[in-house]
Write an enzyme that holds these catalytic residues in place. Sequence first.
Site, PDB file in Angstrom:
ATOM      1  N   LYS A  85       0.864  -1.194   0.000  1.00  0.00           N
ATOM      2  CA  LYS A  85       0.000   0.000   0.000  1.00  0.00           C
ATOM      3  C   LYS A  85       0.896   1.239   0.000  1.00  0.00           C
ATOM      4  CE  LYS A  85      -4.239   1.313   2.390  1.00  0.00           C
ATOM      5  NZ  LYS A  85      -4.981   1.075   3.636  1.00  0.00           N
TER       6      LYS A  85
HETATM    7  O1  G3P Z   1      -7.732   2.036   4.815  1.00  0.00           O
HETATM    8  C1  G3P Z   1      -7.729   3.375   5.044  1.00  0.00           C
HETATM    9  C2  G3P Z   1      -9.063   4.094   5.086  1.00  0.00           C
HETATM   10  O2  G3P Z   1     -10.121   3.241   4.944  1.00  0.00           O
HETATM   11  C3  G3P Z   1      -9.106   5.057   6.232  1.00  0.00           C
HETATM   12  O3  G3P Z   1     -10.375   5.336   6.718  1.00  0.00           O
HETATM   13  O4  G3P Z   1     -11.784   6.067   8.576  1.00  0.00           O
HETATM   14  O5  G3P Z   1      -9.347   6.663   8.602  1.00  0.00           O
HETATM   15  O6  G3P Z   1     -10.914   7.763   6.995  1.00  0.00           O
HETATM   16  P1  G3P Z   1     -10.607   6.524   7.764  1.00  0.00           P
END
Ligand code: G3P
Length: 226
Positions: A85
């Site tokens: 990633k």
């Molecule tokens: O995998 C990363 C992404 O899904 C992050 O989500 O909730 O931190 O905006 P969030």
Amino acid sequence: MELYLDSANLEEIRHVASLGIISGVTTNPSLLAKEDPKVDVRKRILEIHQLVGGHLSVEVISLDADGMLREADEILTWFPEATIKIPMIPEGLKAVAKLADQDVETNVTLIFSATQALAANNAGATYVSVFVGRLDDIGYDGMEVIRDVRDIWDTQGLSSLILAASIRHPMHILESAKAGADIATCPYKPLLQSLQHPLTDKGVAAFVADHKKMQDEIAKLKASTN
Ligand code: G3P
């Protein structure tokens, strides 16, 4: 649309994996740190890999392509099927292009526009992760980006898989599927919420109660004939 779990929590991963509804897990440094800032990342990643044999995205933290490639090499020694990633920055694209040449799968993360997704695709990304919730948080329509990316992909015949990330609630899962995302990576809570419906619970309770009523009647009948 496939579902991945966006988590580094072993209990959550174990539970959702046992339901048979996910085909992968995505992690990031924030999710790992949330579990335990002193977590042994390699150990935790391998534990997750053991629980869910499918897709597993592991994020690099370097900001230069050479550093990212060194980290990718290290991660691939942990398990060769890892998806690396990589953040959507110019140095990240450079690293994606190199990894694509070596047939290593990459997931370009922190994508907030269709033009970023297009560049990531052209660099050779296997997955493009569009952060829907974080766009909604700042007053934009995150799902519009997924719809634009799907449109462009269909018009141009592009091949990166469209991954809806930063999912906040079950409506995001529904809308991602309608918008044509290939995958939605969901935190534990909205994923579990998406399985529930009050009428399902009410229906199950009624079936159980009616079955018990029937058993009670049979038991009563047996007792009176003895
Ligand atoms: O995998 C990363 C992404 O899904 C992050 O989500 O909730 O931190 O905006 P969030």
